[in-house]
Structure formats: structure tokens, C-alpha cells
Design a protein around this motif. Structure first.
Motif, mmCIF file in Angstrom:
data_model
loop_
_atom_site.group_PDB
_atom_site.id
_atom_site.type_symbol
_atom_site.label_atom_id
_atom_site.label_comp_id
_atom_site.label_asym_id
_atom_site.label_seq_id
_atom_site.Cartn_x
_atom_site.Cartn_y
_atom_site.Cartn_z
ATOM 1 N N ALA A 69 0.841 -1.185 0.000
ATOM 2 C CA ALA A 69 0.000 0.000 0.000
ATOM 3 C C ALA A 69 0.877 1.235 0.000
ATOM 4 O O ALA A 69 2.059 1.191 0.373
ATOM 5 C CB ALA A 69 -0.930 0.007 1.214
ATOM 6 N N SER A 70 0.293 2.322 -0.422
ATOM 7 C CA SER A 70 0.966 3.620 -0.361
ATOM 8 C C SER A 70 -0.100 4.677 -0.145
ATOM 9 O O SER A 70 -1.274 4.470 -0.446
ATOM 10 C CB SER A 70 1.759 3.891 -1.640
ATOM 11 N N ALA A 71 0.309 5.809 0.400
ATOM 12 C CA ALA A 71 -0.639 6.884 0.657
ATOM 13 C C ALA A 71 0.091 8.213 0.607
ATOM 14 O O ALA A 71 1.270 8.316 0.979
ATOM 15 C CB ALA A 71 -1.317 6.699 2.010
ATOM 16 N N GLU A 72 -0.626 9.207 0.125
ATOM 17 C CA GLU A 72 -0.053 10.556 0.119
ATOM 18 C C GLU A 72 0.156 11.051 1.538
ATOM 19 O O GLU A 72 1.128 11.750 1.827
ATOM 20 C CB GLU A 72 -0.975 11.486 -0.653
ATOM 21 N N ALA A 73 -0.754 10.678 2.427
ATOM 22 C CA ALA A 73 -0.618 11.059 3.838
ATOM 23 C C ALA A 73 -1.435 10.111 4.700
ATOM 24 O O ALA A 73 -2.498 9.631 4.287
ATOM 25 C CB ALA A 73 -1.054 12.506 4.058
ATOM 26 N N ILE A 74 -0.925 9.840 5.902
ATOM 27 C CA ILE A 74 -1.653 9.084 6.921
ATOM 28 C C ILE A 74 -1.571 9.883 8.207
ATOM 29 O O ILE A 74 -0.471 10.230 8.671
ATOM 30 C CB ILE A 74 -1.062 7.682 7.138
ATOM 31 N N SER A 75 -2.704 10.198 8.784
ATOM 32 C CA SER A 75 -2.733 10.969 10.028
ATOM 33 C C SER A 75 -3.577 10.242 11.057
ATOM 34 O O SER A 75 -4.420 9.413 10.723
ATOM 35 C CB SER A 75 -3.273 12.375 9.782
ATOM 36 N N ALA A 76 -3.338 10.573 12.347
ATOM 37 C CA ALA A 76 -4.066 9.924 13.434
ATOM 38 C C ALA A 76 -4.046 10.816 14.664
ATOM 39 O O ALA A 76 -3.117 11.625 14.861
ATOM 40 C CB ALA A 76 -3.454 8.569 13.749
ATOM 41 N N ASN A 77 -5.064 10.690 15.480
ATOM 42 C CA ASN A 77 -5.082 11.357 16.783
ATOM 43 C C ASN A 77 -4.212 10.584 17.760
ATOM 44 O O ASN A 77 -4.061 9.360 17.638
ATOM 45 C CB ASN A 77 -6.504 11.439 17.321
ATOM 46 N N PHE A 78 -3.656 11.276 18.737
ATOM 47 C CA PHE A 78 -2.906 10.596 19.790
ATOM 48 C C PHE A 78 -3.189 11.284 21.120
ATOM 49 O O PHE A 78 -3.594 12.448 21.164
ATOM 50 C CB PHE A 78 -1.406 10.583 19.479
ATOM 51 N N ASP A 79 -2.997 10.529 22.201
ATOM 52 C CA ASP A 79 -3.254 11.075 23.526
ATOM 53 C C ASP A 79 -2.013 11.795 24.039
ATOM 54 O O ASP A 79 -0.886 11.302 23.922
ATOM 55 C CB ASP A 79 -3.674 9.981 24.495
ATOM 56 N N LEU A 80 -2.212 12.984 24.642
ATOM 57 C CA LEU A 80 -1.094 13.806 25.089
ATOM 58 C C LEU A 80 -0.358 13.175 26.257
ATOM 59 O O LEU A 80 0.884 13.205 26.316
ATOM 60 C CB LEU A 80 -1.598 15.194 25.458
ATOM 61 N N LEU A 81 -1.088 12.611 27.214
ATOM 62 C CA LEU A 81 -0.425 12.045 28.382
ATOM 63 C C LEU A 81 0.469 10.893 27.982
ATOM 64 O O LEU A 81 1.601 10.753 28.462
ATOM 65 C CB LEU A 81 -1.473 11.579 29.400
ATOM 66 N N GLY A 82 -0.033 10.018 27.073
ATOM 67 C CA GLY A 82 0.800 8.927 26.585
ATOM 68 C C GLY A 82 1.995 9.441 25.821
ATOM 69 O O GLY A 82 3.099 8.878 25.905
ATOM 70 N N ALA A 83 1.801 10.534 25.062
ATOM 71 C CA ALA A 83 2.918 11.101 24.313
ATOM 72 C C ALA A 83 3.974 11.673 25.244
ATOM 73 O O ALA A 83 5.179 11.551 24.995
ATOM 74 C CB ALA A 83 2.401 12.191 23.369
ATOM 75 N N VAL A 84 3.536 12.284 26.354
ATOM 76 C CA VAL A 84 4.491 12.816 27.324
ATOM 77 C C VAL A 84 5.296 11.689 27.956
ATOM 78 O O VAL A 84 6.510 11.803 28.174
ATOM 79 C CB VAL A 84 3.761 13.651 28.392
ATOM 80 N N ARG A 85 4.633 10.541 28.188
ATOM 81 C CA ARG A 85 5.322 9.400 28.796
ATOM 82 C C ARG A 85 6.165 8.644 27.780
ATOM 83 O O ARG A 85 6.874 7.710 28.125
ATOM 84 C CB ARG A 85 4.300 8.445 29.415
ATOM 85 N N GLY A 86 6.046 8.979 26.489
ATOM 86 C CA GLY A 86 6.804 8.292 25.450
ATOM 87 C C GLY A 86 6.111 7.057 24.912
ATOM 88 O O GLY A 86 6.738 6.275 24.185
ATOM 89 N N ALA A 87 4.816 6.869 25.232
ATOM 90 C CA ALA A 87 4.057 5.705 24.747
ATOM 91 C C ALA A 87 2.682 6.171 24.281
ATOM 92 O O ALA A 87 1.665 5.870 24.923
ATOM 93 C CB ALA A 87 3.929 4.648 25.839
ATOM 94 N N PRO A 88 2.605 6.902 23.197
ATOM 95 C CA PRO A 88 1.312 7.424 22.738
ATOM 96 C C PRO A 88 0.434 6.314 22.159
ATOM 97 O O PRO A 88 0.922 5.341 21.593
ATOM 98 C CB PRO A 88 1.706 8.434 21.666
#
Length: 596
Positions: A69-88
């Protein structure tokens, strides 16, 4: 409020964007079990929700590293607290202009068969257990914009669906999945919805309850029931199909069957059960143009053979002429057709029995301009031959059976027509067809056996050969006045039959036999007998030109046991054009005086 606002402003500085970018790549790799290559740096947005976007994404797998597969763009929501901990944790993906490649190699191996989370979950469902190392991964909503799906089989033509838009709502691997997608399929905008509460069981080859709808201008299909996608795949449940034009539906699927080109609106409501390449439709409610039918249908589409259609249907009404014309236009439909199109004989097979339910009132079947009741018929197509049989029917207070056969012989086609009428109202036939001239009326029986070597739909009655026989009991010969006929014959002069047409001739028996040969009928026997009179005719009728050439006699009927000869019969010749031929008394032709 101030604390929340402060955290909102601070989070972008606390989030390690490189960690989030790598995490979404790993998430895609874990799901698919394939390698993910990103061509652009990740972009981030924190309002209204934290979101990461990867550009120029390519997913590859297998030993050869072929693109999956290929895509021009792939985006997703992520949780901030998990991102701060390094595990979004990611959810609600969006794929922009993706191209997905699906296919099977020569060994039948699926190209997406890898060791990702989704495949692990499917394998676990297939074994009837759950992997302790496999979390109930959250997915959320997957949105697709302007996607393309390429489907390929080894040795087969690739298939492409374009302009795919919509969403896949899958909150978690073991929860309900709902799809709502649209795309261009074979040039038609098509919408597809699908839902099941057991997605992993379905993908693992187990039974699962599903509901799906496919709609496009050529057709709308709905199914609700049980499905199985294993090697012994099947579906069982309620099916509804509707199309405004059967030929358009087949053309959409890349099939050209001219035989059904005249079939218009079609609707099916049935309980369907499939097994392999065969399907059985029970409790069928069929709508065909303005006709309704119920019954059972059997369909088979073997990969190495012809599609087959069979079953039994009971119609509320049937237009037999339209039905037959759908497969092979009747004689006289197109006299300019140089050859017969018998392609449909080799495109599918059929063994279909149909008729009208006996509870339906009169005029439940039509063979214009006649109405039939309680008809039982069948259509069979096999081995380069098509046959239509009327096993039994009621017409004009009598019975009718018949057969039309269409066969192929090299590049030429021909056909046969057989019909038998028993105890029918011959006068009603004459009246319905508006046949002119002196003709018999009453109850009788008739048999036809006709054949043609020409294309059936380019055939007229002038191209047919065969035989005809008519048997009648008591009846009346219309437009024939015996006394006036004899009076004109006694004048020893030619006269037109219309001069003796102001009356009728009652008879007790009529027996007519003829042989037909491409526009020429040889009347081998024609006897019309009353209690004291016998009228006989014999000769040729070139009906291609509407002319007649007959010799006849009119005289006293021979009496059983009579010892003396009766009055000599009047001999005459009938020539000219029907329905107003000229009568020539034998005395005019031979120079002898007529009897007094």
C-alpha cells in the motif's frame, strides 16, 4: 480553566515529536506486519485534538519487498499524556489518496498474510482462543479519501476500484465493525455498507452474523444473515436484489448476453444459501417487469464451466411472446437478420420450469393476441440447443401443448415449431386473428409441425416447412352460401367467391391436411361434410404471394348402403388471390355443360 489552558499550551513543548512519529510508524508496522517507509517528516497539530501526519507513506512486505500500500498522507489522533510518557496511543486514522494492493500468487498465498497484530488476532480467533500478549487494541474510525484498491490474481486480469471515500468504524479488534464506503466500480459510482459484531471470527473463517448493502445505478443488493469466509465459504440469509435493467446489470459486470437484452426491471426477494460455486434461493419472490412469481431457483457459476440456472417458478401472469423473444425473437421479428445470434446457447445453461398458479384467474398468461390459463412450461438450454416447451395450458376453452427448438449448425441456425391444440374454439382463433374469407368455425383440434433452416428470428411462415392437420366436429363454414354457389356455377361462367358469400354452411365434420414447403402449401386433403353434402378441396396454396390454385367438388354426401348413384358432384377450380378468389366451373374449362 487557567490550569487547563496552561497545560494545553505546555503540552507541545513536553511532547517528544520524534518519539510520536516513530511510534505511529511502529503502530502501522505492528498492525500490518509489514515495513513502513515515510518520505516526509511528520507534521503535528494540537488543536482541536493532538494529531500527527505522515507524508508519502509506503507499506511493503514479503521477501521481494513488493508494495502492499501507499498513501499521500496518513494521520491519526494521539493522547497527550501517553505522548508525554513516550508511549502514545493512536486512533481515528485518516488515509489520504491511498492505493492498496491485494492479490494472490500462483500458490494462492495472500500478499497481506503477515504477522501483524491484526493477523495475530485473526489466528487467535481461528484457533478458538486469545493470545495473552495481544491487547484489545483500539483502532477507532479509519477515514479514506480518494483511495484506490487494486485486486490481482495470478494469471488473471487485475481489477481496480477508484475514488474510494468513506469510513471504517472499528473501535477495537474484538468489537463491532461498520463500513460505509463509496467508489467507482466498472465506471459506476457504488456505495457499500457492511456491519458485523464478530469481525475477527469472520476473518478467521468462522460463522458470523453480517448485514451489508451494495447500491449503484445498475443494481441494489441487500443481505442479512450468516457468512463464512473459510475455504468452504458460504452465506445464508435474506437476500434482496433489484435492478432497473438486467442487461445493464450484466454489462456492468462485463458480461454481454444479448438474449436477455429485452428483460427490463428485475427484483428478487429470497432466502439464499450458498455452497461453493452454487446458490439456492428459496421462498423466492420474483418481479420481472410487470409480472410476479414465487418458487425456488438454483444458480451455479463454476470457474471452469458455464453458469447454470434452474428451478421452478409460479407466475401470476406471463407474457410468453416477450419471454421467448428475450431468448430468440419469434419468426418475422427481423427479416433483415442475415444470421442467427446463438451466442447465448454457449453462455449459460438453463433448466427452468415455470407456469401460472392455478389459483390465479383467467388471462394469467398471454401469447398475444391470445390469453392462456394454468400454463405449465419449461425452458432448457444445453449442448448448443435451446428448447421451450408448453407441457399443458388452457386456451379458448381447450388444451394446448407445444415446443419451440432453437439449434446451432456451424454459422447457421435453425429452429422447429410444434403445437397441438385440442378441443379449442377455431372460430375464436379466426375472429381474433381477423382472418378473411370462407373459414370454418366450431370446436376442433389442430396440429402443427414446422421447421426452418434459416435463422429463427429472420424466418417468416414462407420460410417454414412441415405439416398441418385440422380435425373438427360440428361447425359452420362462414361466408359460403351453397345454393348461391351452385346457382352461379350453373350459369357456366366465372364468378367471384364474394358473390356466394351471403350465407353459411353448417357441417358435421371437417378434416384438413396440408404439407408446407417454404411458402407453398399442398392441400392433400380437405373435406367438409354436412348431413347431405360433401365439399372437397385439393391443390396448391402459394401463401407467400397470397394466391390459391385448388380443385374442388361440391355434391351430395355418399349415403351408406345406397343402391343408386346420387346427383353428380359439381367440379370447379379456385384460382386468384385470397380472400376473393375466382371460381371457375369445370364446364367452363372443359367445354361441357354443367349438370342441371
Amino acid at each position: 480553566f487557567l490550569v487547563g489552558a496552561a497545560l494545553r499550551v505546555a503540552f507541545p513543548f513536553l511532547v517528544q515529536t520524534e518519539t510520536v512519529a516513530r511510534a505511529i510508524e511502529q503502530t502501522l508496522e505492528h498492525w500490518t506486519g509489514a515495513e513502513v517507509h515515510v518520505g516526509k517528516e511528520a507534521e503535528f497539530a494540537f488543536w482541536p485534538y493532538p494529531r500527527v501526519t505522515l507524508g508519502n507513506v509506503r507499506i511493503a512486505g514479503g521477501a521481494s519487498g513488493n508494495a502492499l500500500a501507499s498513501a499521500e498522507a496518513i494521520s491519526a489522533n494521539f493522547d497527550l499524556l501517553g505522548a508525554v510518557r513516550g508511549a502514545p496511543a493512536f486512533s481515528d486514522f485518516e488515509l489520504v489518496r491511498p492505493t492498496i494492493h491485494v492479490g494472490w500468487d500462483e500458490a494462492g498465498v495472500f500478499n497481506w498474510r503477515h504477522s501483524g497484530w491484526i493477523m495475530q488476532a485473526i489466528d487467535a480467533a481461528a484457533s478458538g482462543g486469545a493470545s495473552p500478549d495481544l491487547p484489545d487494541e483500539r483502532i477507532g474510525v479509519v477515514s479514506i479519501r480518494d483511495g484506490i484498491l487494486d485486486i490481482a490474481r495470478a494469471g488473471g486480469e487485475p481489477y481496480r476500484i477508484t475514488d474510494i471515500n468513506g469510513s471504517i468504524d472499528w473501535p477495537a479488534l474484538r468489537r463491532r465493525i461498520e463500513l460505509s464506503l463509496s467508489g467507482v466500480v466498472n465506471g459506476e459510482m457504488t456505495r457499500w455498507t457492511f456491519a458485523t459484531d464478530q469481525p475477527l471470527a469472520l476473518l478467521a473463517g468462522h460463522d458470523a452474523s453480517v448485514r451489508t448493502t451494495l447500491s449503484a445505478d445498475p443494481t441494489t443488493v441487500q443481505f442479512e444473515g450468516t457468512a463464512n469466509l473459510s475455504g468452504n465459504a458460504f452465506v445464508s440469509g435474506a437476500l434482496q436484489l433489484a435492478t432497473p435493467s438486467l442487461s445493464r446489470l450484466l454489462a456492468w459486470q462485463g458480461k454481454d448476453i444479448p438474449a436477455v437484452g429485452t428483460v427490463g426491471q428485475l427484483g428478487i426477494d429470497a432466502k439464499v444459501t450458498t455452497s461453493g460455486y452454487a446458490a439456492r434461493l428459496e421462498n423466492v419472490k420474483l418481479t420481472l417487469d410487470n409480472a410476479q412469481a414465487t418458487g425456488v431457483l438454483d444458480l451455479a457459476m463454476p470457474p471452469e464451466g458455464l453458469p447454470q440456472v434452474g428451478g421452478t417458478l409460479a407466475f401470476d401472469r406471463i407474457d410468453l411472446r416477450a419471454f421467448l423473444t428475450a431468448f430468440s425473437p419469434l419468426p418475422g421479428a427481423d427479416q433483415n437478420a442475415p444470421t442467427i445470434d446463438t451466442a447465448f446457447i454457449h453462455q449459460f445453461g438453463m433448466d427452468l420450469n415455470f407456469g401460472t398458479a392455478r389459483r390465479i384467474p383467467a388471462k394469467s398468461a398471454v401469447f398475444a393476441p391470445f390469453s392462456l390459463q394454468t400454463i405449465a412450461a419449461g425452458m432448457r438450454i444445453e449442448n448448443g440447443r435451446a428448447a421451450f416447451d408448453i407441457g399443458d395450458s388452457t386456451v379458448l376453452d381447450g388444451r394446448m401443448t407445444g415446443r419451440i427448438v432453437l439449434s446451432e449448425n456451424g454459422f447457421r441456425g435453425g429452429g422447429q415449431l410444434q403445437m397441438s391444440l385440442g378441443n379449442v374454439d377455431i372460430g375464436a382463433i379466426v375472429s381474433t386473428l381477423s382472418l378473411p374469407g370462407p373459414l370454418p368455425t366450431g370446436i376442433g383440434s389442430a396440429d402443427f409441425e414446422l421447421s426452418t433452416a434459416r435463422p429463427l428470428w429472420a424466418t417468416t411462415l414462407s420460410d417454414m416447412s412441415g405439416k398441418f392437420r385440422l380435425r373438427m366436429g360440428s361447425g359452420t363454414l362462414t361466408h359460403f352460401n351453397r345454393a348461391a354457389f351452385e346457382e352461379h356455377a350453373a350459369r357456366n361462367a366465372f364468378f367471384n367467391i364474394t358473390e356466394a358469400a351471403d350465407g353459411s354452411f353448417d357441417f358435421t365434420r371437417a378434416d384438413v391436411e396440408a404439407r408446407l414447403d417454404r411458402g407453398l402449401a399442398e392441400l392433400t386433403k380437405a373435406e367438409i361434410e354436412s348431413s347431405d353434402t360433401l365439399l372437397t378441396l385439393a391443390g396448391m396454396i402459394p401463401y407467400r404471394t397470397g394466391s390459391v390454385a385448388l380443385a374442388g367438388t361440391l355434391g351430395d354426401r355418399p349415403q351408406t348402403g345406397a343402391t343408386t348413384a346420387g346427383t353428380p358432384a359439381l367440379s370447379f377450380f379456385v384460382g386468384g388471390s385470397w380472400p376473393e378468389p375466382v371460381i371457375s366451373p369445370a364446364s367452363v374449362l372443359t367445354g361441357r355443360q354443367p349438370r342441371q
